[in-house]
Design a protein around this motif. Structure first.
Motif, PDB file in Angstrom:
ATOM      1  N   THR A  84      61.593   0.125 -17.818  1.00 39.42           N
ATOM      2  CA  THR A  84      60.848   0.962 -17.029  1.00 39.42           C
ATOM      3  C   THR A  84      61.872   1.609 -15.908  1.00 39.42           C
ATOM      4  O   THR A  84      62.844   1.025 -15.422  1.00 39.42           O
ATOM      5  CB  THR A  84      60.114  -0.245 -16.317  1.00 39.42           C
ATOM      6  N   VAL A  85      61.170   2.584 -15.394  1.00 41.06           N
ATOM      7  CA  VAL A  85      61.999   3.324 -14.380  1.00 41.06           C
ATOM      8  C   VAL A  85      61.107   3.895 -13.096  1.00 41.06           C
ATOM      9  O   VAL A  85      59.743   3.894 -13.407  1.00 41.06           O
ATOM     10  CB  VAL A  85      62.843   4.620 -14.682  1.00 41.06           C
ATOM     11  N   GLY A  86      61.649   4.211 -12.161  1.00 38.66           N
ATOM     12  CA  GLY A  86      60.854   5.018 -10.900  1.00 38.66           C
ATOM     13  C   GLY A  86      61.177   6.471 -11.333  1.00 38.66           C
ATOM     14  O   GLY A  86      62.051   6.987 -11.495  1.00 38.66           O
ATOM     15  N   LEU A 164      64.152  -2.786  -4.561  1.00 39.28           N
ATOM     16  CA  LEU A 164      63.931  -1.211  -4.813  1.00 39.28           C
ATOM     17  C   LEU A 164      64.634  -0.712  -3.645  1.00 39.28           C
ATOM     18  O   LEU A 164      65.214  -1.010  -2.951  1.00 39.28           O
ATOM     19  CB  LEU A 164      62.295  -1.001  -5.040  1.00 39.28           C
ATOM     20  N   GLU A 165      64.653   0.547  -4.086  1.00 47.91           N
ATOM     21  CA  GLU A 165      65.533   1.479  -3.110  1.00 47.91           C
ATOM     22  C   GLU A 165      64.579   1.956  -1.786  1.00 47.91           C
ATOM     23  O   GLU A 165      63.470   2.011  -1.567  1.00 47.91           O
ATOM     24  CB  GLU A 165      65.712   2.783  -3.805  1.00 47.91           C
ATOM     25  N   GLY A 182      66.496   3.180 -12.490  1.00 46.89           N
ATOM     26  CA  GLY A 182      66.336   1.835 -13.153  1.00 46.89           C
ATOM     27  C   GLY A 182      67.273   0.917 -12.695  1.00 46.89           C
ATOM     28  O   GLY A 182      68.331   1.534 -11.949  1.00 46.89           O
ATOM     29  N   ASN A 207      56.411   3.664 -11.945  1.00 45.15           N
ATOM     30  CA  ASN A 207      56.099   4.121 -10.552  1.00 45.15           C
ATOM     31  C   ASN A 207      56.645   5.255 -10.039  1.00 45.15           C
ATOM     32  O   ASN A 207      57.740   5.571 -10.646  1.00 45.15           O
ATOM     33  CB  ASN A 207      56.284   3.023  -9.781  1.00 45.15           C
TER      34      ASN A 207
HETATM   35  N1  HPA Z   1      63.517   1.623  -8.923  1.00 46.64           N
HETATM   36  C1  HPA Z   1      64.609   0.931  -9.465  1.00 46.64           C
HETATM   37  N2  HPA Z   1      64.233   0.465 -10.808  1.00 46.64           N
HETATM   38  C2  HPA Z   1      62.930   0.552 -11.224  1.00 46.64           C
HETATM   39  C3  HPA Z   1      61.991   1.275 -10.459  1.00 46.64           C
HETATM   40  C4  HPA Z   1      62.446   1.866  -9.144  1.00 46.64           C
HETATM   41  O1  HPA Z   1      61.599   2.392  -8.625  1.00 46.64           O
HETATM   42  N3  HPA Z   1      60.988   1.222 -11.162  1.00 46.64           N
HETATM   43  C5  HPA Z   1      61.174   0.539 -12.342  1.00 46.64           C
HETATM   44  N4  HPA Z   1      62.352   0.105 -12.428  1.00 46.64           N
END
Ligand code: HPA
Length: 243
Positions: A84-86, A164-165, A182, A207
């Motif tokens: 998963t990633v933002g 998170l960042e 991610g 997200n």
């Molecule tokens: N940032 C870093 N990693 C993640 C995020 C994110 O917003 N969403 C899912 N993995």
């Protein structure tokens, strides 16, 4: 046989017909969990949950070397890594699937190479194109064939986490050229290259990255998560069926 590495929300593959599990030990320690063998869309696959069965391992605690070594030792021909990633780029909205073409590594302190220690030669692998072109093309075709909303390119920024960042950090990633962010893409992809294992990433945007998408905070939408897992599974099945 293809290997599938499952990320957050994918500790098991819902439609995998499991044949057996195997505990593997490696010279680099224990993988995140036992390897699960089974059939998906009629094809043999081996699966590992990156964060362990109970999602007990944070991104910086994962033994990436052991995981990749274990898969390599099973003779797999390629790795599809799910994560998963933002979303940073405006078209990387929650719910979309992304097949990145490049990566920037911001992680630190992780065991990130097999080429270290007195017994090992110093080797500098070529990393111009971190992901395997053939696997990326197959993923792109599978996404298109399922009609799922997907993007076939993107630069993946891998941050250390587990937090998170900040919004300013995301702006910096954007200025660096990153499209998604991610925490687990590295050193996984680099280690696969060191083992000469074809590797591609199938990312689910869970997200908007901090400060993006008009929101002040990062929110993980469970509905996106559920439909996202269904989209990932549909894409994997399509890829294997087209094999
Ligand atoms: N940032 C870093 N990693 C993640 C995020 C994110 O917003 N969403 C899912 N993995």
């Amino acid at each position: 046989m293809l290997a599938i590495i499952g990320g957050s929300g994918l500790a098991q593959l819902p439609v995998l017909e499991v044949t057996h599990r195997q505990v593997v030990r490696t010279p680099y320690g224990d993988p995140s969990c036992a390897l699960t063998y089974g059939k998906l869309a009629g094809q043999n696959v081996v699966f590992i949950a990156r964060h362990g069965y109970g999602h007990s391992l944070a991104p910086h605690e994962i033994n990436y070397r052991a995981n990749l070594w274990a898969l390599h030792n099973q003779g797999v021909k390629g790795v599809i890594a799910i994560g998963t990633v933002g979303g940073i780029r405006p078209d990387m909205a929650p719910g979309r699937l992304v097949v990145p073409h490049d990566i920037i590594d911001y992680t630190w302190g992780r065991k990130h190479t097999y080429f270290e220690g007195p017994e090992r030669p110093v080797v500098h692998v070529d990393y111009t194109s971190p992901y395997d072109g053939g696997l990326r093309r197959r993923l792109g075709e599978a996404i298109a064939a399922t009609g799922i909303s997907g993007v076939r390119d993107g630069v993946y920024a891998c941050t250390q986490g587990p937090r998170l960042e900040s919004a300013a950090e995301v702006l910096k990633l954007e200025r660096d050229g990153a499209d998604i962010v991610g925490m687990t893409g590295m050193p996984e992809a680099g280690l696969a290259r060191e083992l000469e294992l074809p590797y591609a990433h199938l990312c689910l945007v869970s997200n908007w990255a901090a400060g993006k998408g008009g929101r002040s905070s990062v929110e993980f939408d469970p509905a996106t998560g559920a439909s996202g897992v269904a989209a990932v599974m549909a894409c994997l099945e399509m890829l294997l069926r087209a094999n």
